[in-house]
Design a protein around this motif. Structure first.
Motif, PDB file in Angstrom:
ATOM      1  N   ASP A  51     -52.626 103.215   0.711  1.00  0.00           N
ATOM      2  CA  ASP A  51     -52.910 102.448   1.920  1.00  0.00           C
ATOM      3  C   ASP A  51     -53.788 101.283   1.488  1.00  0.00           C
ATOM      4  O   ASP A  51     -54.955 101.472   1.111  1.00  0.00           O
ATOM      5  N   ALA A  52     -53.207 100.080   1.519  1.00  0.00           N
ATOM      6  CA  ALA A  52     -53.872  98.886   0.989  1.00  0.00           C
ATOM      7  C   ALA A  52     -54.581  98.157   2.124  1.00  0.00           C
ATOM      8  O   ALA A  52     -53.947  97.482   2.927  1.00  0.00           O
ATOM      9  N   GLY A  53     -55.895  98.344   2.210  1.00  0.00           N
ATOM     10  CA  GLY A  53     -56.679  97.818   3.334  1.00  0.00           C
ATOM     11  C   GLY A  53     -56.770  98.898   4.403  1.00  0.00           C
ATOM     12  O   GLY A  53     -56.473  98.659   5.573  1.00  0.00           O
ATOM     13  N   CYS A  54     -57.211 100.088   3.975  1.00  0.00           N
ATOM     14  CA  CYS A  54     -57.089 101.275   4.845  1.00  0.00           C
ATOM     15  C   CYS A  54     -58.104 101.298   5.970  1.00  0.00           C
ATOM     16  O   CYS A  54     -57.923 102.034   6.942  1.00  0.00           O
ATOM     17  N   GLY A  55     -59.176 100.507   5.861  1.00  0.00           N
ATOM     18  CA  GLY A  55     -60.156 100.512   6.942  1.00  0.00           C
ATOM     19  C   GLY A  55     -60.690 101.907   7.185  1.00  0.00           C
ATOM     20  O   GLY A  55     -61.104 102.604   6.251  1.00  0.00           O
ATOM     21  N   ARG A  56     -60.658 102.319   8.451  1.00  0.00           N
ATOM     22  CA  ARG A  56     -61.253 103.611   8.826  1.00  0.00           C
ATOM     23  C   ARG A  56     -60.219 104.684   9.132  1.00  0.00           C
ATOM     24  O   ARG A  56     -60.564 105.815   9.457  1.00  0.00           O
TER      25      ARG A  56
END
Ligand code: SAM
Length: 250
Positions: A51-56
């Motif tokens: 997950d590229a830029g998975c945040g929260r």
């Protein structure tokens, strides 16, 4: 979202939402990767995902049981314990760090609501292409500048947008700097083509009311925006894109 607001959207025919389209795209991409891994003699769960830029949170969490190795990266580290389903997390600037992973590491990369934040979307897409196995899948979602409300939002001076962003986001920590350099169907197709992706498929949905759902005035404005663009696919607020990495099918 409150059940009543979701019910309103469904009654008005604003379905499927982006979540349903995304889950379907991930299901299909995972299925393809499972077939490839089985053909190579590897038993499930063997699929390796990023997950590229998975945040929260990650939409891939729903498919956790089908994933052998689940990696998340983001430019910001998550709060401790925020992503319990990940096997690994790394702090990575996707626009910069080509060396973050060896080539051909992942069967599937999800990048959800990230492209609009990238300073250099071409570099980020090229990095992800290198990390994907040949023929592996990229699934991404992003906002569409062809929607008039999105165009206004992305076109605001930084200072004004910084003031508006917390009004439409759940918390201040969800309000990331926006660049919007690659946020319409043509720009995204150009960037994916230039970085070697094939089999690019793009769907659009109205997502403003769901994205701005927490406060009633923002929800109502989003609803108007979703209804305005409902019959104009290239102008709906949100794009759900799938593409394959260069090379033979995985
Ligand atoms: C709107 S949030 C989306 C988070 C998550 N993917 C989701 O769908 O809920 C955008 C995320 O992209 C991350 N991001 C922005 N630019 C980035 C970059 N250059 N490299 C890595 N992550 C980045 C932000 O830190 C943020 O977590």
């Amino acid at each position: 979202m409150s059940d009543r607001r979701e019910a309103t959207l469904r009654r008005l025919g604003l379905v499927p939402g982006v979540a349903e389209l995304l889950w379907a795209a991930l299901d299909e991409a995972l299925g393809r990767a499972e077939v490839a891994r089985r053909a190579a003699g590897e038993m499930p769960p063997a699929v390796v995902v990023l997950d590229a830029g998975c945040g929260r949170s990650s939409a891939l969490a729903r498919h956790r049981a089908r994933i052998g190795r689940f990696v998340g990266v983001d430019i910001h580290a998550p709060a401790p314990g925020a992503l319990p389903y990940l096997d690994e997390f790394a702090t990575v600037d996707l626009c910069e760090s080509r060396d973050a992973f060896p080539p051909a590491t992942f069967d599937l990369v999800l990048s959800s609501f990230t492209v609009e934040h990238f300073a250099d979307p071409h570099a980020a897409l090229a990095n992800v292409a290198a990390w994907l196995r040949p023929g592996g899948s990229l699934v991404l979602t992003t906002v569409n500048r062809r929607h008039p409300f999105v165009a206004v939002y992305l076109g605001m001076p930084d200072g004004l947008r910084r003031r508006v962003q917390p009004l439409v986001k759940a918390t201040a920590s969800d309000a990331h700097p926006l660049v919007g350099a690659c946020n319409d169907p043509a720009a995204l197709r150009e960037a994916l083509g230039a970085t070697g992706y094939t089999d690019v498929r793009m769907a659009s949905v109205g997502h403003l009311a769901r994205a701005w759902r927490r406060r009633l005035p923002a929800f109502a404005l989003g609803l108007v925006g979703d209804l305005l663009a409902r019959s104009l696919p290239s102008r709906r607020s949100t794009l759900v894109v799938t593409a394959r990495a260069p090379g033979p099918a995985a």
